[in-house]
Motif scaffolding. Structure first.
Motif, PDB file in Angstrom:
ATOM      1  N   ASP A  38     115.383   9.764  16.434  1.00  0.00           N
ATOM      2  CA  ASP A  38     114.053   9.207  16.771  1.00  0.00           C
ATOM      3  C   ASP A  38     112.944  10.167  17.146  1.00  0.00           C
ATOM      4  O   ASP A  38     112.111   9.599  17.610  1.00  0.00           O
ATOM      5  CB  ASP A  38     114.487   8.121  17.932  1.00  0.00           C
ATOM      6  CG  ASP A  38     115.377   7.169  17.391  1.00  0.00           C
ATOM      7  OD1 ASP A  38     115.369   7.013  16.281  1.00  0.00           O
ATOM      8  OD2 ASP A  38     115.943   6.668  18.564  1.00  0.00           O
ATOM      9  N   VAL A  39     113.088  11.270  17.372  1.00  0.00           N
ATOM     10  CA  VAL A  39     112.197  12.163  17.790  1.00  0.00           C
ATOM     11  C   VAL A  39     111.833  12.843  16.629  1.00  0.00           C
ATOM     12  O   VAL A  39     112.551  13.308  15.829  1.00  0.00           O
ATOM     13  CB  VAL A  39     112.245  13.151  19.030  1.00  0.00           C
ATOM     14  CG1 VAL A  39     112.107  12.217  20.141  1.00  0.00           C
ATOM     15  CG2 VAL A  39     113.523  13.846  18.768  1.00  0.00           C
ATOM     16  N   SER A  40     110.471  13.287  16.230  1.00  0.00           N
ATOM     17  CA  SER A  40     110.332  14.342  15.089  1.00  0.00           C
ATOM     18  C   SER A  40     110.525  15.594  15.629  1.00  0.00           C
ATOM     19  O   SER A  40     110.457  16.085  16.886  1.00  0.00           O
ATOM     20  CB  SER A  40     108.845  13.930  14.687  1.00  0.00           C
ATOM     21  OG  SER A  40     107.941  14.844  15.495  1.00  0.00           O
ATOM     22  N   ILE A  41     110.771  16.420  14.716  1.00  0.00           N
ATOM     23  CA  ILE A  41     110.836  17.770  15.001  1.00  0.00           C
ATOM     24  C   ILE A  41     109.820  18.557  16.088  1.00  0.00           C
ATOM     25  O   ILE A  41     109.906  19.416  16.687  1.00  0.00           O
ATOM     26  CB  ILE A  41     111.136  18.853  13.782  1.00  0.00           C
ATOM     27  CG1 ILE A  41     109.877  18.999  13.126  1.00  0.00           C
ATOM     28  CG2 ILE A  41     112.208  18.179  12.884  1.00  0.00           C
ATOM     29  CD1 ILE A  41     110.239  20.481  12.177  1.00  0.00           C
ATOM     30  N   SER A  42     108.697  17.949  15.983  1.00  0.00           N
ATOM     31  CA  SER A  42     107.582  18.402  16.805  1.00  0.00           C
ATOM     32  C   SER A  42     107.706  18.467  18.138  1.00  0.00           C
ATOM     33  O   SER A  42     107.360  19.020  18.781  1.00  0.00           O
ATOM     34  CB  SER A  42     106.202  18.050  16.295  1.00  0.00           C
ATOM     35  OG  SER A  42     106.093  16.677  16.377  1.00  0.00           O
ATOM     36  N   ASP A  43     108.587  17.631  18.604  1.00  0.00           N
ATOM     37  CA  ASP A  43     108.856  17.014  19.772  1.00  0.00           C
ATOM     38  C   ASP A  43     109.981  18.216  20.460  1.00  0.00           C
ATOM     39  O   ASP A  43     109.991  18.469  21.525  1.00  0.00           O
ATOM     40  CB  ASP A  43     109.472  15.801  20.004  1.00  0.00           C
ATOM     41  CG  ASP A  43     108.598  14.645  19.900  1.00  0.00           C
ATOM     42  OD1 ASP A  43     107.355  14.800  20.549  1.00  0.00           O
ATOM     43  OD2 ASP A  43     108.634  13.603  19.186  1.00  0.00           O
ATOM     44  N   LEU A  98     104.826  13.786  13.341  1.00  0.00           N
ATOM     45  CA  LEU A  98     103.752  12.944  14.448  1.00  0.00           C
ATOM     46  C   LEU A  98     104.688  12.936  15.623  1.00  0.00           C
ATOM     47  O   LEU A  98     105.932  12.549  15.634  1.00  0.00           O
ATOM     48  CB  LEU A  98     103.633  11.591  13.997  1.00  0.00           C
ATOM     49  CG  LEU A  98     102.680  10.892  14.990  1.00  0.00           C
ATOM     50  CD1 LEU A  98     101.305  11.499  14.798  1.00  0.00           C
ATOM     51  CD2 LEU A  98     102.583   9.533  14.328  1.00  0.00           C
ATOM     52  N   SER A  99     104.214  13.782  16.674  1.00  0.00           N
ATOM     53  CA  SER A  99     105.289  13.868  18.049  1.00  0.00           C
ATOM     54  C   SER A  99     105.177  12.437  18.622  1.00  0.00           C
ATOM     55  O   SER A  99     104.072  11.427  18.311  1.00  0.00           O
ATOM     56  CB  SER A  99     104.568  15.020  18.747  1.00  0.00           C
ATOM     57  OG  SER A  99     103.438  14.495  19.579  1.00  0.00           O
ATOM     58  N   SER A 100     105.950  12.690  19.634  1.00  0.00           N
ATOM     59  CA  SER A 100     106.023  11.087  20.409  1.00  0.00           C
ATOM     60  C   SER A 100     104.603  10.921  21.120  1.00  0.00           C
ATOM     61  O   SER A 100     104.262   9.723  21.430  1.00  0.00           O
ATOM     62  CB  SER A 100     107.162  10.949  21.403  1.00  0.00           C
ATOM     63  OG  SER A 100     107.462  12.127  21.867  1.00  0.00           O
ATOM     64  N   LEU A 128     107.300  17.993  25.211  1.00  0.00           N
ATOM     65  CA  LEU A 128     106.064  17.414  26.066  1.00  0.00           C
ATOM     66  C   LEU A 128     106.667  17.417  27.241  1.00  0.00           C
ATOM     67  O   LEU A 128     107.780  17.421  27.738  1.00  0.00           O
ATOM     68  CB  LEU A 128     105.962  16.017  25.492  1.00  0.00           C
ATOM     69  CG  LEU A 128     105.566  15.545  24.041  1.00  0.00           C
ATOM     70  CD1 LEU A 128     105.574  14.288  23.535  1.00  0.00           C
ATOM     71  CD2 LEU A 128     104.184  16.476  23.989  1.00  0.00           C
ATOM     72  N   LYS A 161     108.031  21.622  20.123  1.00  0.00           N
ATOM     73  CA  LYS A 161     106.630  21.658  21.223  1.00  0.00           C
ATOM     74  C   LYS A 161     107.158  20.698  22.246  1.00  0.00           C
ATOM     75  O   LYS A 161     106.528  19.692  22.107  1.00  0.00           O
ATOM     76  CB  LYS A 161     105.406  21.147  20.420  1.00  0.00           C
ATOM     77  CG  LYS A 161     104.192  21.769  20.943  1.00  0.00           C
ATOM     78  CD  LYS A 161     103.295  21.743  20.101  1.00  0.00           C
ATOM     79  CE  LYS A 161     102.944  20.256  19.539  1.00  0.00           C
ATOM     80  NZ  LYS A 161     101.531  19.879  18.998  1.00  0.00           N
ATOM     81  N   GLU A 196     100.728  13.500  18.291  1.00  0.00           N
ATOM     82  CA  GLU A 196      99.719  14.487  18.087  1.00  0.00           C
ATOM     83  C   GLU A 196     100.619  15.006  16.383  1.00  0.00           C
ATOM     84  O   GLU A 196     101.673  15.111  16.497  1.00  0.00           O
ATOM     85  CB  GLU A 196     100.156  15.735  18.969  1.00  0.00           C
ATOM     86  CG  GLU A 196      99.278  15.638  20.066  1.00  0.00           C
ATOM     87  CD  GLU A 196      99.775  16.447  21.418  1.00  0.00           C
ATOM     88  OE1 GLU A 196      99.011  17.102  21.819  1.00  0.00           O
ATOM     89  OE2 GLU A 196     101.059  16.411  21.447  1.00  0.00           O
ATOM     90  N   ASN A 197      99.727  15.551  15.804  1.00  0.00           N
ATOM     91  CA  ASN A 197     100.139  15.735  14.257  1.00  0.00           C
ATOM     92  C   ASN A 197     100.740  17.116  14.554  1.00  0.00           C
ATOM     93  O   ASN A 197     100.132  18.073  15.315  1.00  0.00           O
ATOM     94  CB  ASN A 197      98.986  15.670  13.338  1.00  0.00           C
ATOM     95  CG  ASN A 197      98.664  14.133  13.270  1.00  0.00           C
ATOM     96  OD1 ASN A 197      99.494  13.156  12.766  1.00  0.00           O
ATOM     97  ND2 ASN A 197      97.272  13.865  13.635  1.00  0.00           N
TER      98      ASN A 197
END
Ligand SMILES: Cc1cc2nc3c(=O)[nH]c(=O)nc-3n(C[C@H](O)[C@H](O)[C@H](O)COP(=O)(O)OP(=O)(O)OC[C@H]3O[C@@H](n4cnc5c(N)ncnc54)[C@H](O)[C@@H]3O)c2cc1C
Lengths: 405, 199
Positions: free
Chosen positions: A395-400, B49-51, A405, A403, B54-55
């Motif tokens: 449910d979370v993208s790898i950018s989470d 796309l982050s939660s 939050l 990086k 942000e792209n």
């Protein structure tokens, strides 16, 4: 500077290639007991399964190296003289060194029933694979349910050989997987047509007029044309021990891959290093790890002091029916919390084990894409700042994760 | 040596980089052709796309040393000596999955590329386009300066390396400075902020 490398597989070759890049002025001698051009050991089961040829296994050609590199193939290093700084080979030759790398790897554990006369083999070297290939027919028994055992059985299956696996524990890959992850693998193997006998072991093998009878501890008797034992590996430490180098389970090295004797380094399956998931020194025994260690050994041997950070146990096992990537520890530790997400429709699962909020183990079944991200988090012992269940759910993208939050 | 530099804070998430990447790596290399090929070409760059909305454009970093290259048991993955680009020899690749296991940025995928043959896929920094004197397709497609193609030494040590290592260590990057498309980027960021407050 004279550098001698003993063993020319993952670790030795990686050290050599790195030295050629960063220290081209060094004179390097590479000694290998095997007479073949360097090849990839991990592919031996593909060779056995006729999925690859001997030539395709070759990963490097001695003739492509500059004149400062000398290959001595088919000779064993018999003795290391740490005072005189030289290595004696089986043909009597002496090689002097300023820096020495011991990358002699490991050999397959040979259970007491192993006997080539009784067509019972282990698989570690090209010569082993050729011997097995020569006896290949009809029916086989593979003992051991680890990665090598399964890869061997899969290779034999590709050759249409009826294969039965005999596994001591109650499920395959018991050294790395928990029971429920393993049940998927077990089902897949069975579906492909590989027989699996658990909680049993080979007790004795008898040869009656060219017929092999494999007797199991439970009393069962299997008919087979040949047997391959995949019961783990043991590091080759005799050479180092005889030279007075400190040896525990494997050759003991510091963070710079140097042994207890200055100017002698070790890398690969023969040495023991830090397992970052377990937080202790262990034998890891993997191709990528051996390559990494060879790389760090080369840096340090050439005077670029760099700390080897350690690694974790990990593997990727792919067959026609499934793809499993596992790493770190998934069981056997109190307090370990395991999160999982099963996707029945797509035949996938993701399972991640946490010690507090630090991921320490994972198994991804049929979803390899993001595996490396987690392998790396495990290696770095980096706490995950997003909720673990959301992570396994995808449910979370790898950018989470990259990086937080 | 020039390389692709990613500035996530500028990305507006239009996905044109992915589309042009797939087109460039298709057999026809044209937009109309690419969408009607039997084996569809896949992008090697993905925008996540982050939660926090942000792209995050993500592609191969061509690490040195490269974990995927070290993990490759067939030596299908190698570094081009001249350009430093990490490449995959498809004919040697056996899809064993070791590179996906090793890649800390999760950029390796396994796809068929001809009938009955699969291979690992990842960014090749458009090495073929570069040989023709063109810049990588994703950079050519990016309208907001989120993807740049520039000298490694010039920008790499200044900006991206710091950013990459921050991201790598899991630390959020600093407040972005205004760039070429400052207003578009600022608009996008305001939008994000509003959305974040709403949720
Ligand atoms: C069938 C099989 C499948 C495998 N699959 C995988 C896999 O999927 N993934 C994975 O990560 N790993 C896998 N492995 C393990 C992997 O192959 C090893 O971890 C890796 O080869 C270790 O490399 P090394 O350089 O340390 O030593 P080795 O590969 O063991 O090589 C050591 C070399 O040194 C030589 N040598 C030994 N003693 C001397 C001496 N005294 N003088 C001169 N030369 C000597 C040996 O002949 C040998 O050539 C597999 C192994 C096998 C056998």
């Amino acid at each position: 500077m004279n550098i001698v490398i003993i063993g020319c597989s993952a670790a030795g070759l990686s050290c050599l290639d790195t030295l050629c890049k960063i220290s081209p002025q060094a004179h390097v001698t590479v000694i290998s007991a095997e007479r073949y051009s360097p090849y990839s050991r991990c592919l031996l089961t593909y060779y056995l399964g006729n999925m690859m040829t001997e030539q395709e296994l070759t990963i490097s050609t001695p003739s492509s190296y500059p004149a400062s590199v000398r290959f001595i193939l088919g000779q064993k290093a018999e003795k290391v003289d740490t005072r005189g700084k030289s290595v004696r080979l089986s043909n009597g030759m002496e090689c002097e060194y300023d820096k020495l790398l011991i990358a002699v790897g490991a050999d397959a554990v040979k259970p007491k029933y192993c006997d080539e006369e009784k067509r019972t083999f282990t698989l570690r070297y090209m010569d082993d694979a050729k011997k097995i290939a020569a006896k290949l027919k009809g029916k086989a028994v593979v003992s051991g349910g680890g990665f090598v055992g399964i890869k061997t059985a899969y290779g034999l299956l590709e050759r249409k050989i009826k294969t039965e696996m005999v596994i001591t524990s109650s499920y395959p890959l018991s050294m790395v997987l928990d029971e429920s992850s393993a049940s998927y693998i077990e089902k897949d193997l069975a579906q492909m047509g590989i027989g699996i006998i658990t909680n049993d072991d080979i007790a004795e093998i008898n040869l009656h007029q060219n017929d092999l009878k494999v007797c199991l501890s439970s009393g069962r008797v299997l008919e087979s044309d040949f047997v391959v034992a995949g019961k783990g590996v043991k590091p080759q430490v005799d050479l180092a021990r005889a030279a007075g180098i400190k040896v525990n389970e494997g050759i003991s090295v510091d963070e710079y891959m140097e042994t207890s004797v200055p100017d002698i380094f070790a890398a690969g399956d023969c040495c023991e290093t830090v397992d970052l998931a377990r937080n202790k020194v262990s034998l890891i025994g993997l191709w990528p790890v051996a390559v990494e260690q060879g790389y760090f050994a080369a840096l340090n041997m050439s005077g670029n002091r760099s700390r080897y950070p350690g690694s974790i146990g990990m593997n990727s096992l792919k067959t026609k029916a499934f793809h499993l990537i596992s790493a770190g520890i998934l069981k056997g530790e109190p307090g370990l919390k395991v999160y999982e997400k099963q996707m029945f429709a797509t035949k996938q699962f993701r399972r991640i084990a946490f010690r507090d909020d630090v991921p320490v183990g994972m198994a991804f079944y049929n979803c390899p894409e993001e595996a490396g991200l987690f392998v790396n988090l495990i290696k770095k012992a980096q706490p995950l700042l997003v909720r673990p269940q959301k992570v396994v759910n995808g449910d979370v993208s790898i950018s989470d994760i990259l990086k937080p939050l | 040596m020039k390389t692709v530099i990613v500035k996530p804070e500028r990305c507006v998430g239009c996905h044109q980089c992915s589309f042009e990447c797939a087109v460039t790596h298709s057999s026809s290399k044209t937009r109309m052709g690419a969408i009607s090929e039997a084996i569809l070409s896949k992008p090697r760059i993905r925008v996540y796309l982050s939660s926090g909305k942000e792209n995050f454009p993500n592609k191969c970093r061509h690490c040195e040393p490269a974990p995927c290259e070290m993990a490759c048991i067939t030596k299908a993955i190698y570094r081009d000596a001249k350009s430093g680009i990490v490449l995959i020899n498809r004919d040697r690749c056996i899809n064993c999955g070791m590179c996906a296991m090793a890649c800390p940025f999760a950029v390796v995928r396994y796809y068929p590329y001809v009938r009955n043959r699969e291979s690992a896929h990842k960014c090749d920094q458009c090495i073929d386009r570069q040989a023709e004197g063109k810049i990588p397709a994703c950079v050519a497609a990016c309208k907001v300066g989120a993807l740049l193609f520039d000298e490694v030494n010039k920008i790499m040590d200044k900006d991206t390396e710091k950013l990459a290592s921050l991201i790598y260590m899991g630390i959020r990057e600093r407040v972005p400075e205004p760039g070429n498309f400052a207003s578009l980027v600022a608009y996008k960021q305001k939008l994000n902020e509003i959305r974040r407050r709403q949720s």
